[in-house]
Design an enzyme around this catalytic site. Structure first.
Site, PDB file in Angstrom:
ATOM      1  N   THR A 177       0.869  -1.178   0.000  1.00 23.13           N
ATOM      2  CA  THR A 177       0.000   0.000   0.000  1.00 23.13           C
ATOM      3  C   THR A 177       0.904   1.226   0.000  1.00 23.13           C
ATOM      4  OG1 THR A 177      -0.015   0.116   2.405  1.00 23.13           O
ATOM      5  CG2 THR A 177      -1.768  -1.181   1.373  1.00 23.13           C
ATOM      6  N   VAL A 227       7.584  -2.576   7.181  1.00 25.61           N
ATOM      7  CA  VAL A 227       7.568  -1.110   7.261  1.00 25.61           C
ATOM      8  C   VAL A 227       8.159  -0.531   5.977  1.00 25.61           C
ATOM      9  CG1 VAL A 227       8.320   0.919   8.551  1.00 25.61           C
ATOM     10  CG2 VAL A 227       7.773  -1.211   9.773  1.00 25.61           C
ATOM     11  N   LYS A 228       7.333   0.265   5.301  1.00 24.17           N
ATOM     12  CA  LYS A 228       7.749   0.842   4.017  1.00 24.17           C
ATOM     13  C   LYS A 228       8.333   2.229   4.280  1.00 24.17           C
ATOM     14  CE  LYS A 228       5.717   0.926  -0.603  1.00 24.17           C
ATOM     15  NZ  LYS A 228       4.430   1.015  -1.292  1.00 24.17           N
ATOM     16  N   VAL A 229       9.587   2.391   3.872  1.00 26.26           N
ATOM     17  CA  VAL A 229      10.368   3.584   4.219  1.00 26.26           C
ATOM     18  C   VAL A 229      10.852   4.249   2.926  1.00 26.26           C
ATOM     19  CG1 VAL A 229      12.420   4.400   5.458  1.00 26.26           C
ATOM     20  CG2 VAL A 229      11.150   2.420   6.339  1.00 26.26           C
TER      21      VAL A 229
END
Ligand code: E4P
Length: 227
Positions: free
Chosen positions: A27, A86-88
């Site tokens: 997402t 975790v999208k960073v």
């Protein structure tokens, strides 16, 4: 190759999961907004719901851009469910945060990758995934698949365990090209994944088979015995 669906739409996630080929979901803030999911509480509830639908990874993107914000937000997201990745974003503090998360055993997806150098840095920091954005490169007349090949070569040269998650996929040909280029995973909208099913000769061939069964008078008998 892993298949991820690139959406926050629960019906589409469920449909892809029911296909039996889904390895996870990605997402981003734009996709969440498209579904009308706004505010921290609603976003967190939505992530938990998605985690309840799929078996594996769910990439949840941080909004913060400073090291402290990314860490605080990422730890909260990771605590929602063990499936959360975790999208960073690919920024300086993002790289520092990926290194921190890696040392804590929290999975990360480094997003907004547009060059091999960015992917190398993210892998060096210990990212679980890098997300090169093919479609957005193609949109500016730059070869996105060439970037996947470059990253593949670099990761293989040094045996980096970081997986290449090809993103910003526009259609089925992108998916096939990613598979040929050695991407570990793709994330795509549902329409691009289901387009892989289709071929006009498959459809006309099946229509002929069914018509011939009907002519032979056996089709109804088979259905009656097996149902
Ligand atoms: C996935 O991680 C990305 O957020 C997504 O693929 C971006 O795709 P877009 O270029 O179609 O917005």
């Amino acid at each position: 190759m892993k298949f991820f669906i690139d959406t926050a739409n629960l019906d589409q996630i469920t449909e892809a999961q029911d296909l039996g080929i889904l390895d996870g979901v990605t997402t981003n803030p734009s996709l969440m907004a498209k579904e009308g999911i706004t505010g921290d509480d609603a976003v967190n509830v939505h992530y938990k719901t998605i985690c309840g639908i799929v078996d594996n990874n769910v990439s949840a993107e941080v909004i913060g851009t400073s090291f402290n914000e990314i860490i605080r937000e990422g730890e909260l997201l990771a605590a929602l469910n063990p499936k959360i990745v975790v999208k960073v974003p690919m920024i300086k503090d993002g790289i520092k945060a990926i290194k921190h998360f890696s040392s804590k055993g929290i999975k990360t997806n480094c997003t907004l990758i547009f060059s091999a150098g960015q992917a190398l840095l993210a892998a060096k920091a210990g990212a679980s995934y890098v997300s090169p954005f093919l479609g957005r490169l193609d949109d500016i007349s730059t070869d996105g698949i060439a970037l996947i090949k470059e990253i593949r070569l670099i990761f293989d040269n040094y045996n980096y365990p970081t997986e290449i998650l090809a993103a910003s996929i526009r259609g089925p040909l992108h998916i096939v090209a990613c598979a040929m280029a050695g991407a570990d995973a793709i994330t795509a909208p549902l329409h691009a994944i289901t387009a892989l099913l289709k071929h006009p000769i498959t459809e006309s061939g099946l229509a002929t088979f069914l018509a011939d069964y009907e002519k032979a008078g056996t089709r109804r008998d088979i259905i009656a015995v097996t149902s």
